[in-house]
Design a protein around this motif. Structure first.
Motif, PDB file in Angstrom:
ATOM      1  N   PHE A  27     -32.123  -1.545 -46.568  1.00 40.65           N
ATOM      2  CA  PHE A  27     -31.348  -0.598 -45.766  1.00 40.65           C
ATOM      3  C   PHE A  27     -30.294   0.142 -46.588  1.00 40.65           C
ATOM      4  O   PHE A  27     -30.010   1.304 -46.340  1.00 40.65           O
ATOM      5  CB  PHE A  27     -30.661  -1.293 -44.589  1.00 40.65           C
ATOM      6  N   ILE A  28     -29.679  -0.562 -47.553  1.00 38.15           N
ATOM      7  CA  ILE A  28     -28.593   0.069 -48.313  1.00 38.15           C
ATOM      8  C   ILE A  28     -29.041   0.600 -49.667  1.00 38.15           C
ATOM      9  O   ILE A  28     -28.223   1.157 -50.402  1.00 38.15           O
ATOM     10  CB  ILE A  28     -27.391  -0.879 -48.495  1.00 38.15           C
ATOM     11  N   ASP A  29     -30.311   0.464 -49.983  1.00 35.89           N
ATOM     12  CA  ASP A  29     -30.821   0.912 -51.274  1.00 35.89           C
ATOM     13  C   ASP A  29     -30.442   2.377 -51.536  1.00 35.89           C
ATOM     14  O   ASP A  29     -30.699   3.258 -50.713  1.00 35.89           O
ATOM     15  CB  ASP A  29     -32.342   0.757 -51.323  1.00 35.89           C
ATOM     16  N   VAL A  37     -20.520   3.889 -45.132  1.00 40.20           N
ATOM     17  CA  VAL A  37     -19.455   3.956 -44.123  1.00 40.20           C
ATOM     18  C   VAL A  37     -19.683   5.110 -43.150  1.00 40.20           C
ATOM     19  O   VAL A  37     -19.421   4.992 -41.951  1.00 40.20           O
ATOM     20  CB  VAL A  37     -18.070   4.049 -44.813  1.00 40.20           C
ATOM     21  N   ALA A  38     -20.205   6.208 -43.650  1.00 37.72           N
ATOM     22  CA  ALA A  38     -20.425   7.390 -42.810  1.00 37.72           C
ATOM     23  C   ALA A  38     -21.714   7.329 -41.987  1.00 37.72           C
ATOM     24  O   ALA A  38     -21.894   8.120 -41.067  1.00 37.72           O
ATOM     25  CB  ALA A  38     -20.446   8.637 -43.689  1.00 37.72           C
ATOM     26  N   ASP A  39     -22.587   6.380 -42.291  1.00 43.29           N
ATOM     27  CA  ASP A  39     -23.899   6.308 -41.649  1.00 43.29           C
ATOM     28  C   ASP A  39     -23.931   5.196 -40.594  1.00 43.29           C
ATOM     29  O   ASP A  39     -24.282   4.058 -40.880  1.00 43.29           O
ATOM     30  CB  ASP A  39     -24.983   6.073 -42.697  1.00 43.29           C
ATOM     31  N   GLU A  40     -23.558   5.556 -39.380  1.00 41.34           N
ATOM     32  CA  GLU A  40     -23.462   4.563 -38.303  1.00 41.34           C
ATOM     33  C   GLU A  40     -24.778   3.824 -38.065  1.00 41.34           C
ATOM     34  O   GLU A  40     -24.794   2.623 -37.807  1.00 41.34           O
ATOM     35  CB  GLU A  40     -23.003   5.235 -37.011  1.00 41.34           C
ATOM     36  N   ARG A  41     -25.876   4.529 -38.154  1.00 43.91           N
ATOM     37  CA  ARG A  41     -27.180   3.899 -37.921  1.00 43.91           C
ATOM     38  C   ARG A  41     -27.430   2.779 -38.926  1.00 43.91           C
ATOM     39  O   ARG A  41     -27.888   1.695 -38.563  1.00 43.91           O
ATOM     40  CB  ARG A  41     -28.283   4.949 -37.996  1.00 43.91           C
ATOM     41  N   THR A  42     -27.132   3.034 -40.189  1.00 43.70           N
ATOM     42  CA  THR A  42     -27.347   2.006 -41.207  1.00 43.70           C
ATOM     43  C   THR A  42     -26.369   0.852 -41.035  1.00 43.70           C
ATOM     44  O   THR A  42     -26.750  -0.310 -41.199  1.00 43.70           O
ATOM     45  CB  THR A  42     -27.239   2.611 -42.625  1.00 43.70           C
ATOM     46  N   ARG A  89     -14.682  -5.171 -34.040  1.00 41.11           N
ATOM     47  CA  ARG A  89     -13.883  -3.950 -34.205  1.00 41.11           C
ATOM     48  C   ARG A  89     -12.957  -4.033 -35.419  1.00 41.11           C
ATOM     49  O   ARG A  89     -12.503  -3.010 -35.914  1.00 41.11           O
ATOM     50  CB  ARG A  89     -13.039  -3.691 -32.964  1.00 41.11           C
ATOM     51  N   ASP A  90     -12.676  -5.243 -35.855  1.00 43.18           N
ATOM     52  CA  ASP A  90     -11.740  -5.435 -36.961  1.00 43.18           C
ATOM     53  C   ASP A  90     -12.420  -5.581 -38.319  1.00 43.18           C
ATOM     54  O   ASP A  90     -11.745  -5.763 -39.326  1.00 43.18           O
ATOM     55  CB  ASP A  90     -10.886  -6.685 -36.702  1.00 43.18           C
ATOM     56  N   VAL A  91     -13.744  -5.539 -38.358  1.00 43.93           N
ATOM     57  CA  VAL A  91     -14.452  -5.691 -39.628  1.00 43.93           C
ATOM     58  C   VAL A  91     -14.716  -4.299 -40.204  1.00 43.93           C
ATOM     59  O   VAL A  91     -15.469  -3.510 -39.643  1.00 43.93           O
ATOM     60  CB  VAL A  91     -15.782  -6.458 -39.449  1.00 43.93           C
ATOM     61  N   ALA A  92     -14.075  -4.020 -41.302  1.00 45.18           N
ATOM     62  CA  ALA A  92     -14.189  -2.704 -41.927  1.00 45.18           C
ATOM     63  C   ALA A  92     -15.576  -2.518 -42.527  1.00 45.18           C
ATOM     64  O   ALA A  92     -16.153  -3.443 -43.101  1.00 45.18           O
ATOM     65  CB  ALA A  92     -13.127  -2.546 -43.012  1.00 45.18           C
ATOM     66  N   ARG A  93     -16.089  -1.319 -42.398  1.00 40.73           N
ATOM     67  CA  ARG A  93     -17.437  -1.019 -42.889  1.00 40.73           C
ATOM     68  C   ARG A  93     -17.554  -1.184 -44.396  1.00 40.73           C
ATOM     69  O   ARG A  93     -18.601  -1.600 -44.900  1.00 40.73           O
ATOM     70  CB  ARG A  93     -17.839   0.394 -42.477  1.00 40.73           C
TER      71      ARG A  93
END
Length: 119
Positions: A27-29, A37-42, A89-93
């Motif tokens: 997924f992050i390759d 961070v900008a890709d909500e779907r991923t 909600r508190d876990v940063a991307r």
């Protein structure tokens, strides 16, 4: 570890961890922290297998967890799973990205080694 010292449940959970680690790696390759961070779907796609990895670690019986050693830190993974489920909600991307880029491959390697040593 000597031959067949791990329970079948543990071997199954280790295989689950490896499979989910491979999923998040795919997924992050090619992504940077900024693109992740900008890709909500991923981000959402990564969170589920990450939760599954923590749950698999939790389901390893204590007697087997002790044999695996610190490379699969079951207590830390339990805490991470609880944060992902209850304090999402508190876990940063960017923290999630670092976990799946750095920590998950280490856990995957430890799970693979444990399975190899248990043959």
């Amino acid at each position: 570890m000597t031959a067949s010292t791990l329970s079948e449940r543990t071997r199954s959970r280790l295989r689950d961890m490896i499979e989910d680690a491979d999923r998040v790696a795919g997924f992050i390759d090619g992504m940077t922290v900024e693109t992740f961070v900008a890709d909500e779907r991923t981000v959402f796609a990564v969170e589920r297998p990450l939760q599954r990895i923590t749950e698999a670690a939790i389901q390893i019986p204590p007697e087997d967890a002790a044999r695996l050693g610190p490379d699969i830190p079951v207590a830390k993974m339990r805490a991470l799973g609880n944060r992902l489920r209850h304090e999402y909600r508190d876990v940063a991307r960017d923290i999630i990205f670092d976990l799946v880029r750095i920590e998950v491959p280490l856990v995957r390697a430890a799970a693979e080694l444990a399975l190899e040593m248990d043959r």
